[in-house]
Design a protein around this motif. Structure first.
Motif, mmCIF file in Angstrom:
data_model
loop_
_atom_site.group_PDB
_atom_site.id
_atom_site.type_symbol
_atom_site.label_atom_id
_atom_site.label_comp_id
_atom_site.label_asym_id
_atom_site.label_seq_id
_atom_site.Cartn_x
_atom_site.Cartn_y
_atom_site.Cartn_z
ATOM 1 N N MET A 1 0.356 -6.837 -1.048
ATOM 2 C CA MET A 1 -0.606 -6.245 -0.126
ATOM 3 C C MET A 1 -0.779 -7.130 1.111
ATOM 4 O O MET A 1 -0.761 -6.663 2.227
ATOM 5 C CB MET A 1 -1.952 -6.040 -0.830
ATOM 6 N N THR A 2 -0.958 -8.450 0.904
ATOM 7 C CA THR A 2 -1.009 -9.444 1.969
ATOM 8 C C THR A 2 -0.291 -10.684 1.467
ATOM 9 O O THR A 2 0.197 -10.724 0.329
ATOM 10 C CB THR A 2 -2.458 -9.793 2.349
ATOM 11 N N GLU A 3 -0.253 -11.739 2.276
ATOM 12 C CA GLU A 3 0.367 -12.974 1.817
ATOM 13 C C GLU A 3 -0.397 -13.591 0.659
ATOM 14 O O GLU A 3 0.175 -14.331 -0.147
ATOM 15 C CB GLU A 3 0.442 -13.975 2.973
ATOM 16 N N ASP A 4 -1.685 -13.288 0.552
ATOM 17 C CA ASP A 4 -2.513 -13.896 -0.487
ATOM 18 C C ASP A 4 -2.885 -12.934 -1.604
ATOM 19 O O ASP A 4 -3.638 -13.298 -2.512
ATOM 20 C CB ASP A 4 -3.807 -14.448 0.136
ATOM 21 N N LEU A 5 -2.387 -11.701 -1.566
ATOM 22 C CA LEU A 5 -2.784 -10.703 -2.571
ATOM 23 C C LEU A 5 -1.590 -9.841 -2.958
ATOM 24 O O LEU A 5 -0.938 -9.242 -2.093
ATOM 25 C CB LEU A 5 -3.906 -9.821 -2.020
ATOM 26 N N THR A 6 -1.307 -9.822 -4.255
ATOM 27 C CA THR A 6 -0.218 -9.000 -4.791
ATOM 28 C C THR A 6 -0.741 -8.145 -5.929
ATOM 29 O O THR A 6 -1.446 -8.642 -6.824
ATOM 30 C CB THR A 6 0.931 -9.886 -5.318
ATOM 31 N N LEU A 7 -0.409 -6.859 -5.926
ATOM 32 C CA LEU A 7 -0.754 -5.959 -7.028
ATOM 33 C C LEU A 7 0.480 -5.726 -7.889
ATOM 34 O O LEU A 7 1.605 -5.614 -7.380
ATOM 35 C CB LEU A 7 -1.266 -4.622 -6.493
ATOM 36 N N ARG A 8 0.270 -5.654 -9.197
ATOM 37 C CA ARG A 8 1.360 -5.434 -10.151
ATOM 38 C C ARG A 8 1.071 -4.206 -10.991
ATOM 39 O O ARG A 8 -0.061 -4.013 -11.450
ATOM 40 C CB ARG A 8 1.536 -6.649 -11.068
ATOM 41 N N VAL A 9 2.082 -3.387 -11.220
ATOM 42 C CA VAL A 9 1.981 -2.225 -12.105
ATOM 43 C C VAL A 9 3.121 -2.303 -13.108
ATOM 44 O O VAL A 9 4.273 -2.510 -12.739
ATOM 45 C CB VAL A 9 2.062 -0.900 -11.316
ATOM 46 N N ASN A 10 2.797 -2.161 -14.382
ATOM 47 C CA ASN A 10 3.794 -2.216 -15.454
ATOM 48 C C ASN A 10 3.612 -0.975 -16.321
ATOM 49 O O ASN A 10 2.579 -0.811 -16.987
ATOM 50 C CB ASN A 10 3.586 -3.495 -16.283
ATOM 51 N N LEU A 11 4.598 -0.083 -16.310
ATOM 52 C CA LEU A 11 4.565 1.147 -17.101
ATOM 53 C C LEU A 11 5.766 1.152 -18.031
ATOM 54 O O LEU A 11 6.900 0.981 -17.586
ATOM 55 C CB LEU A 11 4.603 2.380 -16.196
ATOM 56 N N GLN A 12 5.528 1.345 -19.324
ATOM 57 C CA GLN A 12 6.614 1.358 -20.311
ATOM 58 C C GLN A 12 6.441 2.546 -21.256
ATOM 59 O O GLN A 12 5.322 2.914 -21.603
ATOM 60 C CB GLN A 12 6.628 0.068 -21.133
ATOM 61 N N ARG A 13 7.558 3.096 -21.668
ATOM 62 C CA ARG A 13 7.543 4.160 -22.684
ATOM 63 C C ARG A 13 8.830 4.054 -23.498
ATOM 64 O O ARG A 13 9.924 3.939 -22.934
ATOM 65 C CB ARG A 13 7.448 5.543 -22.062
ATOM 66 N N LEU A 49 2.818 1.767 -22.684
ATOM 67 C CA LEU A 49 2.028 0.667 -22.138
ATOM 68 C C LEU A 49 1.692 0.964 -20.681
ATOM 69 O O LEU A 49 2.569 1.351 -19.900
ATOM 70 C CB LEU A 49 2.807 -0.652 -22.223
ATOM 71 N N TYR A 50 0.426 0.794 -20.342
ATOM 72 C CA TYR A 50 -0.049 0.951 -18.973
ATOM 73 C C TYR A 50 -0.780 -0.335 -18.600
ATOM 74 O O TYR A 50 -1.756 -0.715 -19.249
ATOM 75 C CB TYR A 50 -1.016 2.131 -18.858
ATOM 76 N N GLU A 51 -0.293 -1.003 -17.541
ATOM 77 C CA GLU A 51 -0.870 -2.298 -17.169
ATOM 78 C C GLU A 51 -0.983 -2.391 -15.650
ATOM 79 O O GLU A 51 -0.048 -2.058 -14.918
ATOM 80 C CB GLU A 51 0.003 -3.440 -17.692
ATOM 81 N N LEU A 52 -2.156 -2.834 -15.197
ATOM 82 C CA LEU A 52 -2.405 -3.048 -13.775
ATOM 83 C C LEU A 52 -2.867 -4.483 -13.592
ATOM 84 O O LEU A 52 -3.799 -4.939 -14.268
ATOM 85 C CB LEU A 52 -3.477 -2.084 -13.268
ATOM 86 N N GLY A 53 -2.220 -5.215 -12.679
ATOM 87 C CA GLY A 53 -2.544 -6.623 -12.494
ATOM 88 C C GLY A 53 -2.677 -6.996 -11.034
ATOM 89 O O GLY A 53 -2.258 -6.254 -10.128
ATOM 90 N N VAL A 54 -3.246 -8.168 -10.803
ATOM 91 C CA VAL A 54 -3.423 -8.672 -9.456
ATOM 92 C C VAL A 54 -3.188 -10.173 -9.456
ATOM 93 O O VAL A 54 -3.568 -10.877 -10.398
ATOM 94 C CB VAL A 54 -4.837 -8.347 -8.918
ATOM 95 N N ASP A 55 -2.518 -10.674 -8.434
ATOM 96 C CA ASP A 55 -2.366 -12.105 -8.172
ATOM 97 C C ASP A 55 -2.998 -12.380 -6.818
ATOM 98 O O ASP A 55 -2.626 -11.743 -5.812
ATOM 99 C CB ASP A 55 -0.891 -12.517 -8.149
ATOM 100 N N ALA A 56 -3.941 -13.321 -6.783
ATOM 101 C CA ALA A 56 -4.667 -13.561 -5.536
ATOM 102 C C ALA A 56 -4.840 -15.051 -5.310
ATOM 103 O O ALA A 56 -5.100 -15.818 -6.245
ATOM 104 C CB ALA A 56 -6.036 -12.876 -5.586
ATOM 105 N N ARG A 57 -4.699 -15.437 -4.073
ATOM 106 C CA ARG A 57 -4.962 -16.815 -3.665
ATOM 107 C C ARG A 57 -6.455 -16.970 -3.413
ATOM 108 O O ARG A 57 -7.034 -16.303 -2.565
ATOM 109 C CB ARG A 57 -4.181 -17.128 -2.394
ATOM 110 N N LEU A 58 -7.092 -17.849 -4.207
ATOM 111 C CA LEU A 58 -8.519 -18.083 -4.064
ATOM 112 C C LEU A 58 -8.752 -19.580 -3.894
ATOM 113 O O LEU A 58 -8.501 -20.359 -4.816
ATOM 114 C CB LEU A 58 -9.296 -17.566 -5.278
ATOM 115 N N GLY A 59 -9.227 -19.980 -2.729
ATOM 116 C CA GLY A 59 -9.445 -21.397 -2.482
ATOM 117 C C GLY A 59 -8.148 -22.167 -2.598
ATOM 118 O O GLY A 59 -7.109 -21.791 -2.029
#
Length: 457
Positions: A1-13, A49-59
């Motif tokens: 999404m930005t340099e400091d924010l990434t969204l992750r989606v993991n779908l499995q069947r 499996l349904y998974e939603l994740g986020v990686d964010a730079r904080l401080g």
């Protein structure tokens, strides 16, 4: 999404249809004669499996968090050869909802801390119907292994990575609370089913460089495993030929482990060698009692805690470039002891050795061939299994794989095509740990081929 924010989606069947288990086929020993031979099969098995994740730079640190749901559904049937239809019909569903998060941040110049938490809740509710009215066997009676089982877990953890001189340390601790409960165990028990456990686990590891490519490492730790839903609540016949009786008041397994090892990296010879020792208190397992179920005649297998077991062994692997080729080898050697019954621990893997050679390639054609040799396993349990664990013959299998790596293709950063050939000699064997009626375990797959296509972007 930005340099400091990434969204992750993991779908499995994953779905399998019309799966049969010929190793479960049996007659007598609880199978009424008018039914002939009974064989377990599964018309449908499904995992999503349904998974939603986020990686964010904080401080100064990084936060990683995710929420997920996993749904598992399985149809289990017992087919009668005489009636030519199913006489047991079981639909099982397990749903797990969870969330986890961790924050990684530096402290000073030498410490890298991780703090986190995870929570999950699993629900299971099997529905089983059985025809048990001879000679017609058509009454469709409800007979659930358990009803509305729930396991909840909440944990917090802390880890620190730091250096003292050239030695790198990783130290961690974790606290978990696990609670299990059900509306009913089997078809009758409705009380004494809830149990909660608090568990503290920890670990300390160290890596010491010995030269530019060689390092030694050591790990010491304490871990635990809480009983699963079937171990707690299930009262049911299974495909291994036993009537399993769960125990809702099981204690969690607690293990203490120590491992020493060497690791060699570099462009030439690479290898890893490790020796380990593990003590497990309150080991969870099913004891064959020698008694039979009064209605169906199946032998009982009671889930219980063994006071103490130990597992120790050696394992290693190595690879070496030989001209344009790479030769590799690996081995494992394990021993286990059940101290409560003063005998070998049941279902321990036999020693094994693998030898391989191949020609790797980052792009273009590559191949590899392998021999796997597994020794006879004659260290078997007699008291715990009531004489039902049998020795397993050794075997040697040959496998091969080859393919083509294309490199960058269109939108893909890399792509490849591979063919895997397994059990080339069509060897008939089974691993010592294979479940099944003793002496009639399901054989491992024969000669097979698999084609795979993969790409990354």
């Amino acid at each position: 999404m930005t340099e400091d924010l990434t969204l992750r989606v993991n779908l499995q069947r994953h779905e399998d249809e019309d799966v049969w288990y010929p190793g479960s086929a049996r007659r007598g020993a609880g199978i009424p004669a008018p039914l002939g031979t009974a064989t377990i099969h599964s018309p449908e098995q499904r995992r999503e499996l349904y998974e939603l994740g986020v990686d964010a730079r904080l401080g100064e640190g990084t936060l990683a968090a995710e929420v997920y749901r996993q749904e598992v559904f399985r149809q289990i049937r017992a087919f009668s050869s005489a009636k030519q239809r199913d006489y047991v019909r079981n639909d099982v569903s397990f749903v797990t909802d969870g969330a986890k998060a961790k924050y990684l941040f530096p402290v000073g110049d030498d410490h890298l801390l991780t703090v986190g938490a995870d929570l999950w809740r699993m629900r299971g509710d099997p529905e089983r119907y059985i025809d048990n009215n001879p000679p017609a066997f058509d009454n469709n009676m409800r007979n659930d292994p358990f009803n509305k089982g729930v396991i909840e877990s909440a944990g917090v953890f802390l880890q620190d990575e730091f250096s003292v001189g050239q030695t790198r340390f990783i130290a961690g601790a974790r606290f978990d609370r696990v609670t299990g409960d059900a509306a009913r165990k089997g078809m009758t028990q409705t009380t004494g089913l809830e149990k909660s456990d608090n568990n503290l686990s920890w670990s300390l590891g160290a890596i010491q460089p010995l030269n530019e490519n060689l390092s030694a490492y050591a790990n010491l730790g304490r871990a635990y495993r809480a009983p699963d839903m079937r171990e707690r609540f299930e009262d049911s016949a299974r495909g291994d030929g036993y009537y399993h009786v769960g125990n809702p008041q099981l204690d969690p397994e607690v293990s203490t482990s120590f491992e020493l090892g060497l690791r060699q990296a570099g462009a030439g010879l690479q290898y890893q060698l490790a020796a380990f020792y593990t003590r497990i208190d309150d080991y969870i397992a099913g004891r064959v009692t020698g008694a039979n179920h009064p209605q169906n005649g199946l032998p009982f297998k009671l889930t219980e805690n063994l006071d103490k077991v130990t597992i120790y062994g050696l394992e290693g692997s190595a690879s070496l470039p030989v001209g344009a080729f790479v030769a590799d080898a690996g081995f494992t050697w394990l021993r286990g002891k059940n101290h409560q019954d003063d005998e070998p621990l049941f279902q321990m893997p036999a020693p094994e050795l693998t030898l391989g050679i191949g020609q790797p390639a980052e792009r273009g054609f590559w191949w590899r061939a392998q021999l796997r040799a597994v020794a006879e396993q004659d260290r078997i349990a007699t008291r715990f299994t009531n004489g039902t664990e049998n020795a397993t013959a050794g075997f040697v299998t040959a496998d091969a794989e080859f393919g083509w790596r294309f490199g960058k293709v269109g939108a893909f950063e890399s792509a490849g095509l591979a063919v895997q050939l397994s059990n080339l000699a069509d060897k008939r064997y089974h691993e010592h740990q294979t479940e099944g009626v003793s002496g009639n375990e399901l054989a491992a797959p024969g000669r097979g081929i698999a084609l795979s296509l993969n790409g990354s972007f």
